[in-house]
Design an enzyme around this catalytic site. Structure first.
Site, short mmCIF file in Angstrom:
data_model
loop_
_atom_site.label_atom_id
_atom_site.label_comp_id
_atom_site.label_asym_id
_atom_site.label_seq_id
_atom_site.Cartn_x
_atom_site.Cartn_y
_atom_site.Cartn_z
N LYS A 9 0.83 -1.20 0.00
CA LYS A 9 0.00 0.00 0.00
C LYS A 9 0.87 1.26 0.00
O LYS A 9 2.07 1.19 0.31
CB LYS A 9 -0.90 -0.02 1.25
CG LYS A 9 -1.88 -1.19 1.29
CD LYS A 9 -2.79 -1.07 2.52
CE LYS A 9 -3.82 -2.18 2.58
NZ LYS A 9 -4.81 -1.95 3.67
N TYR A 49 -12.59 -3.42 -2.63
CA TYR A 49 -13.07 -3.25 -1.25
C TYR A 49 -14.60 -3.15 -1.22
O TYR A 49 -15.15 -2.39 -0.42
CB TYR A 49 -12.41 -2.03 -0.61
CG TYR A 49 -10.96 -2.24 -0.19
CD1 TYR A 49 -10.57 -3.40 0.50
CD2 TYR A 49 -9.99 -1.27 -0.43
CE1 TYR A 49 -9.25 -3.59 0.90
CE2 TYR A 49 -8.67 -1.46 -0.03
CZ TYR A 49 -8.31 -2.62 0.64
OH TYR A 49 -6.99 -2.80 1.05
N ARG A 102 2.45 -6.01 9.82
CA ARG A 102 1.69 -4.89 10.38
C ARG A 102 2.12 -4.61 11.82
O ARG A 102 2.18 -3.46 12.25
CB ARG A 102 0.19 -5.20 10.30
CG ARG A 102 -0.34 -5.12 8.86
CD ARG A 102 -1.74 -5.69 8.76
NE ARG A 102 -2.36 -5.42 7.46
CZ ARG A 102 -3.52 -5.95 7.08
NH1 ARG A 102 -4.17 -6.78 7.88
NH2 ARG A 102 -4.03 -5.66 5.90
N ASN A 112 -1.97 0.35 7.05
CA ASN A 112 -1.43 -0.90 7.60
C ASN A 112 -0.56 -1.67 6.60
O ASN A 112 -0.48 -2.89 6.62
CB ASN A 112 -2.57 -1.76 8.17
CG ASN A 112 -3.62 -2.09 7.14
OD1 ASN A 112 -3.47 -1.75 5.96
ND2 ASN A 112 -4.68 -2.76 7.54
N HIS A 115 -1.90 -5.19 1.78
CA HIS A 115 -3.10 -6.02 1.64
C HIS A 115 -2.65 -7.45 1.38
O HIS A 115 -1.65 -7.67 0.68
CB HIS A 115 -3.95 -5.54 0.45
CG HIS A 115 -4.99 -6.55 0.03
ND1 HIS A 115 -6.20 -6.67 0.67
CD2 HIS A 115 -4.97 -7.52 -0.93
CE1 HIS A 115 -6.89 -7.66 0.12
NE2 HIS A 115 -6.16 -8.19 -0.86
N GLU A 126 -8.76 -12.05 -6.88
CA GLU A 126 -7.92 -10.85 -6.76
C GLU A 126 -6.71 -10.91 -7.70
O GLU A 126 -6.31 -9.88 -8.25
CB GLU A 126 -7.46 -10.68 -5.30
CG GLU A 126 -8.62 -10.29 -4.39
CD GLU A 126 -8.24 -10.16 -2.92
OE1 GLU A 126 -7.05 -10.38 -2.57
OE2 GLU A 126 -9.14 -9.82 -2.13
N1 UDP Z 1 -9.85 -0.43 7.17
C1 UDP Z 1 -10.00 0.82 7.77
N2 UDP Z 1 -10.74 0.91 8.92
C2 UDP Z 1 -11.33 -0.17 9.50
C3 UDP Z 1 -11.19 -1.44 8.88
C4 UDP Z 1 -10.45 -1.54 7.72
O1 UDP Z 1 -9.49 1.80 7.25
O2 UDP Z 1 -11.99 -0.02 10.55
C5 UDP Z 1 -9.04 -0.56 5.95
C6 UDP Z 1 -7.66 -1.14 6.25
O3 UDP Z 1 -6.71 -0.49 5.42
C7 UDP Z 1 -7.85 -2.59 5.86
C8 UDP Z 1 -8.80 -2.48 4.67
O4 UDP Z 1 -9.69 -1.44 5.04
O5 UDP Z 1 -6.63 -3.22 5.54
C9 UDP Z 1 -9.57 -3.75 4.34
O6 UDP Z 1 -10.26 -4.16 5.49
P1 UDP Z 1 -10.40 -5.70 5.86
O7 UDP Z 1 -11.43 -5.78 6.95
O8 UDP Z 1 -10.62 -6.50 4.62
O9 UDP Z 1 -8.99 -6.01 6.54
P2 UDP Z 1 -7.70 -6.80 6.00
O10 UDP Z 1 -8.18 -7.98 5.19
O11 UDP Z 1 -6.89 -5.82 5.18
O12 UDP Z 1 -6.95 -7.22 7.24
MG MG Z 2 -9.62 -8.12 3.73
#
Ligand code: UDP
Ligand code: MG
Length: 153
Positions: A9, A49, A102, A112, A115, A126
């Site tokens: 990212k 997303y 992370r 974070n 992805h 994906e």
């Molecule tokens: N995200 C955010 N706030 C939240 C949850 C998620 O900004 O409360 C963002 C964060 O960058 C995260 C992405 O949305 O990596 C995708 O969310 P997901 O729940 O799929 O988490 P991941 O699979 O990345 O751990």
């Molecule tokens: Mg996710």
């Protein structure tokens, strides 16, 4: 062998952690099957997303993901989806275990660093979302026998 998608990212690109993060995946023994730099746009992010478009933080997530070019990676290995998620750590950097990407590079639930696909089904979709077929290489390193026992391959 299983494949998974990783995105470095803007938080990783801008802060200059590409080399360190890539080194972690390589030292683990994951094989790079595809890798390129690209600028994400809103249309693609709304698909990627889709599960988050109605959340209040989505506009901020969009802005964050378009803040710089990203690097997309396709990584290959036995149980690659699970292994890469383990290396990635929990979504919120403040809660992610030390030793995870992370956990070691992020203080944020949004910024974070990477992805990583969360299931085998998501990974298949994906990888096709970000790579054309001719950008994925079906190669295997010569030392693969030092990565796996015969019954693990
Ligand atoms: N995200 C955010 N706030 C939240 C949850 C998620 O900004 O409360 C963002 C964060 O960058 C995260 C992405 O949305 O990596 C995708 O969310 P997901 O729940 O799929 O988490 P991941 O699979 O990345 O751990
Ligand atoms: Mg996710």
């Amino acid at each position: 062998m299983e494949k998974t998608l990783v995105i470095f990212k803007p938080s990783a690109i801008v802060r200059g952690f590409v080399g360190q993060i890539l080194a972690r995946f390589q030292q683990k023994g994951l094989i790079i099957a595809g890798m390129k730099m690209m600028q994400l746009d809103e249309d693609l992010l709304r698909v990627h997303y889709a599960h988050l478009v109605d959340r209040p933080f989505f506009p901020s997530l969009l802005e964050s993901m378009m803040a710089s070019p990203v690097i997309v990676l396709c990584l290959k290995g036995k149980d690659a989806v699970k292994v890469v998620r383990l290396l990635t750590g929990a979504t919120n950097g403040r809660e992610a275990q030390p030793g995870t990407i992370r956990g070691d590079f992020s203080m944020s639930g949004q910024e974070n660093i990477i992805h990583a696909s969360s299931s085998i089904e998501d990974a298949e979709v994906e990888i096709k979302r970000f790579f054309s077929d001719d950008e994925i290489f079906e190669w295997c390193p010569q030392n693969v026998r030092m990565l796996y026992a015969p019954d693990e391959m």
